[in-house]
Design an enzyme around this catalytic site. Structure first.
Site, PDB file in Angstrom:
ATOM      1  N   MET A  80      -2.770   2.168  -7.670  1.00 51.48           N
ATOM      2  CA  MET A  80      -3.212   1.369  -8.809  1.00 51.48           C
ATOM      3  C   MET A  80      -2.942   2.136 -10.089  1.00 51.48           C
ATOM      4  O   MET A  80      -3.498   3.217 -10.307  1.00 51.48           O
ATOM      5  CB  MET A  80      -4.706   1.037  -8.690  1.00 51.48           C
ATOM      6  CG  MET A  80      -5.042   0.118  -7.528  1.00 51.48           C
ATOM      7  SD  MET A  80      -6.822  -0.090  -7.293  1.00 51.48           S
ATOM      8  CE  MET A  80      -7.255   1.495  -6.543  1.00 51.48           C
ATOM      9  N   ALA A  81      -2.056   1.585 -10.921  1.00 53.92           N
ATOM     10  CA  ALA A  81      -1.672   2.258 -12.154  1.00 53.92           C
ATOM     11  C   ALA A  81      -2.882   2.458 -13.058  1.00 53.92           C
ATOM     12  O   ALA A  81      -3.663   1.531 -13.291  1.00 53.92           O
ATOM     13  CB  ALA A  81      -0.613   1.436 -12.884  1.00 53.92           C
ATOM     14  N   CYS A  87       4.532  -4.959  -8.183  1.00 57.57           N
ATOM     15  CA  CYS A  87       3.788  -4.946  -9.450  1.00 57.57           C
ATOM     16  C   CYS A  87       4.095  -6.227 -10.240  1.00 57.57           C
ATOM     17  O   CYS A  87       5.260  -6.520 -10.534  1.00 57.57           O
ATOM     18  CB  CYS A  87       4.164  -3.728 -10.274  1.00 57.57           C
ATOM     19  SG  CYS A  87       3.275  -3.661 -11.857  1.00 57.57           S
ATOM     20  N   GLY A 137      -5.401  -7.028  -0.108  1.00 60.69           N
ATOM     21  CA  GLY A 137      -5.886  -8.163  -0.879  1.00 60.69           C
ATOM     22  C   GLY A 137      -7.247  -8.639  -0.451  1.00 60.69           C
ATOM     23  O   GLY A 137      -7.415  -9.140   0.662  1.00 60.69           O
ATOM     24  N   ARG A 172      -9.353  -2.671  -5.524  1.00 58.26           N
ATOM     25  CA  ARG A 172     -10.420  -2.731  -6.528  1.00 58.26           C
ATOM     26  C   ARG A 172     -11.807  -2.459  -5.962  1.00 58.26           C
ATOM     27  O   ARG A 172     -12.707  -2.039  -6.697  1.00 58.26           O
ATOM     28  CB  ARG A 172     -10.384  -4.100  -7.218  1.00 58.26           C
ATOM     29  CG  ARG A 172      -9.207  -4.240  -8.187  1.00 58.26           C
ATOM     30  CD  ARG A 172      -9.057  -5.638  -8.731  1.00 58.26           C
ATOM     31  NE  ARG A 172      -8.540  -6.574  -7.722  1.00 58.26           N
ATOM     32  CZ  ARG A 172      -8.390  -7.863  -7.919  1.00 58.26           C
ATOM     33  NH1 ARG A 172      -8.736  -8.395  -9.087  1.00 58.26           N
ATOM     34  NH2 ARG A 172      -7.888  -8.639  -6.983  1.00 58.26           N
TER      35      ARG A 172
END
Length: 295
Positions: A17-18, A100, A203, A227
């Site tokens: 995750m950037a 991305c 996901g 996340r």
């Protein structure tokens, strides 16, 4: 599960995750049992130009192994060059980003943008695999939009290029991060008898119960958690315990959670080298932490 010669006993890994999956986060997630982690999205062009920020993103510490570096770009030659240059950090594998969705990446024909140019996607993959001896993996999405869900068509050609693992985010580029992830095509890829490499599902895996459901329902080799790790690096321990024992761990005490998050910010300060910047960089984790919900 194996990625090349790497063996894994745990089956939940940290998603790249950037701006989030930095060294401090990767190390603390590995402490809690993540099977492996992947570094932040790194521009192949930046690497090839010896950009200092890109070099920093490719750094690997022993505390976060096994760890892969992730590169993106739209030119086979530049991607291969970046892959070779990344080897000085001795990553355990090199991940190619074809997923991305942000405009500054996909809009320039890199990341998920390559879902609209499959021949070039395969050229890039072959170029990187041919150039390095380190295992190469790919992370991508279902397709560009609902009318072009092509993952079942490209999974086998990607495998034929020589990659050692394929991670699939169950959304299209058009969805970005909205709506629910659709794992049905991930299952279809996994059930393809010609697919022999590990298939990783990504996901909406946010709880131990969801993790088990994804294994049972879709048959993936591992899951990738994104996340849900914000402010909750111990989620890997929770998931692994539930998968092994079939029961949830007891709720953790507030002070224990605070101590872990304090350690996280201290690692961030040490990594960045500036107290204020380290704190500001870490705030998103604290804002999202389940430890502070309802306060």
């Amino acid at each position: 599960m194996k990625i090349g010669n790497l063996n894994f006993n745990e089956y939940a890994c940290l998603a790249p995750m950037a701006g989030v999956a930095d060294r401090a986060m990767r190390e603390i997630c590995m402490d809690f049992g993540a099977s492996y982690c992947i570094g932040e999205l790194t521009s192949a062009k930046g690497v090839a130009m010896n950009d200092r920020k890109s070099e920093t993103l490719l750094a690997v510490s022993d505390a976060e192994r096994p760890m892969g570096v992730q590169i993106f770009g739209f030119e086979p030659k530049t991607m291969a060059q970046a892959a070779v240059m990344s080897l000085k950090n001795k990553p355990d594998f090199i991940d190619i980003n074809f997923g991305c969705p942000v405009k500054k990446v996909a809009g320039k024909g890199a990341g998920a943008g390559l879902l609209k140019d499959i021949p070039k996607m395969l050229d890039i993959t072959r170029a990187v695999v041919k150039t390095v001896n380190t295992p190469v993996t790919v992370k991508t999405r279902l397709g560009w939009d609902d009318n072009n869900r092509i993952i079942t068509e490209i999974a086998e050609p990607l495998q034929d290029c020589g990659i050692k693992e394929l991670a699939i985010h169950g959304r299209t580029r058009a969805q970005m991060y909205r709506g629910e992830a659709d794992w049905s095509l991930i299952r279809e890829v996994k059930n393809n008898p010609r697919i022999t490499i590990p298939i990783i599902g990504n996901g909406d895996v946010t709880t131990p119960e969801q993790a088990k459901f994804c294994f049972d329902e879709f048959g993936v080799d591992a899951i990738m958690v994104g996340r849900a790790t914000f402010g909750c690096p111990w989620i890997f321990e929770d998931m692994q315990h539930y998968l092994n024992a079939g029961e949830l761990l007891a709720p953790r005490r507030m002070q224990w959670c605070v101590d872990i998050l304090k350690e996280h910010v201290e690692r961030s300060i040490e990594w960045i080298g500036d107290e204020r910047k380290g704190i500001v960089h870490s705030r998103r984790h604290f804002a999202a932490s389940p430890a502070f919900k309802s306060l």
